[in-house]
Design a protein around this motif. Structure first.
Motif, PDB file in Angstrom:
ATOM      1  N   ALA A  53       0.841  -1.205   0.000  1.00  0.00           N
ATOM      2  CA  ALA A  53       0.000   0.000   0.000  1.00  0.00           C
ATOM      3  C   ALA A  53       0.873   1.251   0.000  1.00  0.00           C
ATOM      4  O   ALA A  53       0.591   2.213  -0.727  1.00  0.00           O
ATOM      5  CB  ALA A  53      -0.926   0.005   1.216  1.00  0.00           C
ATOM      6  N   HIS A  54       1.936   1.237   0.790  1.00  0.00           N
ATOM      7  CA  HIS A  54       2.859   2.372   0.830  1.00  0.00           C
ATOM      8  C   HIS A  54       3.494   2.593  -0.545  1.00  0.00           C
ATOM      9  O   HIS A  54       3.597   3.736  -1.014  1.00  0.00           O
ATOM     10  CB  HIS A  54       3.950   2.150   1.885  1.00  0.00           C
ATOM     11  CG  HIS A  54       5.078   3.106   1.780  1.00  0.00           C
ATOM     12  ND1 HIS A  54       4.981   4.414   2.221  1.00  0.00           N
ATOM     13  CD2 HIS A  54       6.316   2.977   1.259  1.00  0.00           C
ATOM     14  CE1 HIS A  54       6.121   5.038   1.974  1.00  0.00           C
ATOM     15  NE2 HIS A  54       6.942   4.178   1.391  1.00  0.00           N
ATOM     16  N   LEU A  55       3.917   1.515  -1.179  1.00  0.00           N
ATOM     17  CA  LEU A  55       4.554   1.634  -2.487  1.00  0.00           C
ATOM     18  C   LEU A  55       3.589   2.176  -3.542  1.00  0.00           C
ATOM     19  O   LEU A  55       3.983   2.940  -4.424  1.00  0.00           O
ATOM     20  CB  LEU A  55       5.134   0.285  -2.927  1.00  0.00           C
ATOM     21  CG  LEU A  55       6.356  -0.183  -2.133  1.00  0.00           C
ATOM     22  CD1 LEU A  55       6.760  -1.595  -2.558  1.00  0.00           C
ATOM     23  CD2 LEU A  55       7.515   0.777  -2.286  1.00  0.00           C
ATOM     24  N   GLN A  56       2.322   1.795  -3.432  1.00  0.00           N
ATOM     25  CA  GLN A  56       1.325   2.336  -4.357  1.00  0.00           C
ATOM     26  C   GLN A  56       1.166   3.843  -4.155  1.00  0.00           C
ATOM     27  O   GLN A  56       1.064   4.589  -5.122  1.00  0.00           O
ATOM     28  CB  GLN A  56      -0.019   1.637  -4.193  1.00  0.00           C
ATOM     29  CG  GLN A  56      -0.052   0.273  -4.823  1.00  0.00           C
ATOM     30  CD  GLN A  56      -1.408  -0.399  -4.675  1.00  0.00           C
ATOM     31  OE1 GLN A  56      -2.194  -0.064  -3.794  1.00  0.00           O
ATOM     32  NE2 GLN A  56      -1.675  -1.367  -5.543  1.00  0.00           N
ATOM     33  N   GLU A  57       1.152   4.263  -2.895  1.00  0.00           N
ATOM     34  CA  GLU A  57       1.035   5.692  -2.593  1.00  0.00           C
ATOM     35  C   GLU A  57       2.239   6.475  -3.111  1.00  0.00           C
ATOM     36  O   GLU A  57       2.112   7.636  -3.497  1.00  0.00           O
ATOM     37  CB  GLU A  57       0.920   5.915  -1.083  1.00  0.00           C
ATOM     38  CG  GLU A  57      -0.379   5.452  -0.477  1.00  0.00           C
ATOM     39  CD  GLU A  57      -0.357   5.519   1.046  1.00  0.00           C
ATOM     40  OE1 GLU A  57       0.605   6.072   1.623  1.00  0.00           O
ATOM     41  OE2 GLU A  57      -1.310   5.015   1.657  1.00  0.00           O
ATOM     42  N   GLU A  58       3.394   5.831  -3.118  1.00  0.00           N
ATOM     43  CA  GLU A  58       4.638   6.497  -3.532  1.00  0.00           C
ATOM     44  C   GLU A  58       4.994   6.193  -4.989  1.00  0.00           C
ATOM     45  O   GLU A  58       6.148   6.374  -5.384  1.00  0.00           O
ATOM     46  CB  GLU A  58       5.795   6.055  -2.617  1.00  0.00           C
ATOM     47  CG  GLU A  58       5.599   6.400  -1.161  1.00  0.00           C
ATOM     48  CD  GLU A  58       5.541   7.903  -0.926  1.00  0.00           C
ATOM     49  OE1 GLU A  58       6.321   8.636  -1.551  1.00  0.00           O
ATOM     50  OE2 GLU A  58       4.686   8.333  -0.119  1.00  0.00           O
ATOM     51  N   ASP A  59       4.034   5.733  -5.761  1.00  0.00           N
ATOM     52  CA  ASP A  59       4.249   5.394  -7.176  1.00  0.00           C
ATOM     53  C   ASP A  59       5.404   4.415  -7.373  1.00  0.00           C
ATOM     54  O   ASP A  59       6.191   4.537  -8.314  1.00  0.00           O
ATOM     55  CB  ASP A  59       4.490   6.658  -8.008  1.00  0.00           C
ATOM     56  CG  ASP A  59       3.265   7.546  -8.081  1.00  0.00           C
ATOM     57  OD1 ASP A  59       2.142   6.991  -8.124  1.00  0.00           O
ATOM     58  OD2 ASP A  59       3.425   8.781  -8.066  1.00  0.00           O
ATOM     59  N   GLY A  60       5.519   3.454  -6.460  1.00  0.00           N
ATOM     60  CA  GLY A  60       6.518   2.409  -6.599  1.00  0.00           C
ATOM     61  C   GLY A  60       7.915   2.776  -6.159  1.00  0.00           C
ATOM     62  O   GLY A  60       8.828   1.968  -6.293  1.00  0.00           O
ATOM     63  N   VAL A  61       8.113   3.984  -5.655  1.00  0.00           N
ATOM     64  CA  VAL A  61       9.442   4.398  -5.203  1.00  0.00           C
ATOM     65  C   VAL A  61       9.718   3.703  -3.874  1.00  0.00           C
ATOM     66  O   VAL A  61       8.986   3.865  -2.904  1.00  0.00           O
ATOM     67  CB  VAL A  61       9.540   5.933  -5.045  1.00  0.00           C
ATOM     68  CG1 VAL A  61      10.890   6.325  -4.467  1.00  0.00           C
ATOM     69  CG2 VAL A  61       9.293   6.607  -6.378  1.00  0.00           C
ATOM     70  N   PHE A  62      10.804   2.935  -3.840  1.00  0.00           N
ATOM     71  CA  PHE A  62      11.147   2.114  -2.685  1.00  0.00           C
ATOM     72  C   PHE A  62      12.215   2.814  -1.865  1.00  0.00           C
ATOM     73  O   PHE A  62      13.338   3.002  -2.309  1.00  0.00           O
ATOM     74  CB  PHE A  62      11.666   0.758  -3.163  1.00  0.00           C
ATOM     75  CG  PHE A  62      11.673  -0.296  -2.102  1.00  0.00           C
ATOM     76  CD1 PHE A  62      10.672  -1.237  -2.052  1.00  0.00           C
ATOM     77  CD2 PHE A  62      12.690  -0.356  -1.160  1.00  0.00           C
ATOM     78  CE1 PHE A  62      10.669  -2.228  -1.081  1.00  0.00           C
ATOM     79  CE2 PHE A  62      12.699  -1.331  -0.191  1.00  0.00           C
ATOM     80  CZ  PHE A  62      11.689  -2.273  -0.156  1.00  0.00           C
ATOM     81  N   SER A  63      11.868   3.201  -0.662  1.00  0.00           N
ATOM     82  CA  SER A  63      12.792   3.869   0.249  1.00  0.00           C
ATOM     83  C   SER A  63      13.103   2.947   1.423  1.00  0.00           C
ATOM     84  O   SER A  63      12.179   2.467   2.096  1.00  0.00           O
ATOM     85  CB  SER A  63      12.163   5.166   0.761  1.00  0.00           C
ATOM     86  OG  SER A  63      12.771   5.588   1.957  1.00  0.00           O
ATOM     87  N   PHE A  64      14.380   2.690   1.666  1.00  0.00           N
ATOM     88  CA  PHE A  64      14.771   1.834   2.783  1.00  0.00           C
ATOM     89  C   PHE A  64      14.164   2.339   4.082  1.00  0.00           C
ATOM     90  O   PHE A  64      13.564   1.573   4.835  1.00  0.00           O
ATOM     91  CB  PHE A  64      16.297   1.758   2.910  1.00  0.00           C
ATOM     92  CG  PHE A  64      16.749   1.051   4.156  1.00  0.00           C
ATOM     93  CD1 PHE A  64      16.793  -0.337   4.197  1.00  0.00           C
ATOM     94  CD2 PHE A  64      17.108   1.759   5.289  1.00  0.00           C
ATOM     95  CE1 PHE A  64      17.189  -0.999   5.351  1.00  0.00           C
ATOM     96  CE2 PHE A  64      17.508   1.103   6.445  1.00  0.00           C
ATOM     97  CZ  PHE A  64      17.555  -0.281   6.480  1.00  0.00           C
ATOM     98  N   GLU A  65      14.329   3.625   4.369  1.00  0.00           N
ATOM     99  CA  GLU A  65      13.860   4.190   5.638  1.00  0.00           C
ATOM    100  C   GLU A  65      12.342   4.050   5.801  1.00  0.00           C
ATOM    101  O   GLU A  65      11.858   3.708   6.876  1.00  0.00           O
ATOM    102  CB  GLU A  65      14.275   5.651   5.783  1.00  0.00           C
ATOM    103  CG  GLU A  65      15.749   5.826   6.094  1.00  0.00           C
ATOM    104  CD  GLU A  65      16.199   5.123   7.368  1.00  0.00           C
ATOM    105  OE1 GLU A  65      15.446   5.118   8.370  1.00  0.00           O
ATOM    106  OE2 GLU A  65      17.298   4.552   7.356  1.00  0.00           O
ATOM    107  N   ALA A  66      11.606   4.321   4.735  1.00  0.00           N
ATOM    108  CA  ALA A  66      10.148   4.235   4.817  1.00  0.00           C
ATOM    109  C   ALA A  66       9.695   2.798   5.068  1.00  0.00           C
ATOM    110  O   ALA A  66       8.835   2.545   5.929  1.00  0.00           O
ATOM    111  CB  ALA A  66       9.519   4.774   3.540  1.00  0.00           C
ATOM    112  N   VAL A  67      10.288   1.864   4.352  1.00  0.00           N
ATOM    113  CA  VAL A  67       9.896   0.459   4.506  1.00  0.00           C
ATOM    114  C   VAL A  67      10.374  -0.071   5.855  1.00  0.00           C
ATOM    115  O   VAL A  67       9.650  -0.800   6.539  1.00  0.00           O
ATOM    116  CB  VAL A  67      10.424  -0.389   3.325  1.00  0.00           C
ATOM    117  CG1 VAL A  67      10.159  -1.864   3.552  1.00  0.00           C
ATOM    118  CG2 VAL A  67       9.779   0.076   2.024  1.00  0.00           C
ATOM    119  N   ARG A  68      11.573   0.313   6.292  1.00  0.00           N
ATOM    120  CA  ARG A  68      12.065  -0.103   7.604  1.00  0.00           C
ATOM    121  C   ARG A  68      11.140   0.398   8.710  1.00  0.00           C
ATOM    122  O   ARG A  68      10.864  -0.315   9.675  1.00  0.00           O
ATOM    123  CB  ARG A  68      13.485   0.398   7.858  1.00  0.00           C
ATOM    124  CG  ARG A  68      14.074  -0.143   9.169  1.00  0.00           C
ATOM    125  CD  ARG A  68      15.374   0.529   9.554  1.00  0.00           C
ATOM    126  NE  ARG A  68      15.302   1.972   9.577  1.00  0.00           N
ATOM    127  CZ  ARG A  68      14.752   2.701  10.564  1.00  0.00           C
ATOM    128  NH1 ARG A  68      14.205   2.115  11.600  1.00  0.00           N
ATOM    129  NH2 ARG A  68      14.749   4.020  10.498  1.00  0.00           N
TER     130      ARG A  68
END
Length: 165
Positions: A53-68
């Motif tokens: 869901a987070h990745l969809q909100e961020e248009d697929g941009v993967f951030s280590f800090e956000a996912v951690r």
């Protein structure tokens, strides 16, 4: 040589038989491990959904800090989920941050070194098979029914040269 091969097969069987199979009808729960015998736990499924869901909100941009941060939230809520902790470790591996992961799981191990889960997870942070074997074996000694300890030990033993097992 034949005795070593029998020991390796027996260790894999013990890992599989000691597994606490979780029943679920959720298609997301299938976990491709030891021929799909093990099912992913609910906290991991929920965390995966939150990350997607987070990745969809961020248009697929993967951030280590956000996912951690998402993992940390779920780890606080479900501190005894090995699968969730393994996924968090995989995140560190993916971003080549194994040193930070090792520090994190060393602290966790130091806080409760009599936990099979903490022994297994700390062992997983090592690159050296001798260190891994020590902590995986320790996990199985603490709790002989702890699936991941047996799985880690079996995997480490099968990757070692025959004369070293």
């Amino acid at each position: 040589m034949k005795r070593v091969a029998v020991c390796i097969v027996a260790t894999f069987l013990l890992a599989t038989l000691s597994c606490d199979k979780k029943n679920t009808d959720n298609a997301d729960a299938a976990y491709d491990l030891t021929a799909g015998i093990y099912k992913k736990d609910q906290p991991s499924i929920e965390c995966d959904r939150a990350i997607r869901a987070h990745l969809q909100e961020e248009d697929g941009v993967f951030s280590f800090e956000a996912v951690r941060t998402i993992y940390d939230r779920y780890m606080k809520q479900y501190p005894n989920s090995t699968e969730l902790a393994r996924s968090l470790q995989d995140l560190y591996y993916r971003f080549d941050m194994m040193d930070l992961m090792k520090i994190r799981f060393r602290e966790r191990y130091k806080s409760d070194s009599n936990s099979a889960m903490n022994s297994y997870l700390y062992g997983r942070s090592f690159n050296e098979s001798s260190e891994q074997k020590y902590y995986y074996r320790r996990a199985t000694e603490i709790d002989s029914n702890y699936y991941w300890g047996w799985f880690g030990l079996a995997t480490t033993l099968t990757e070692a040269p025959f004369f070293d097992t």
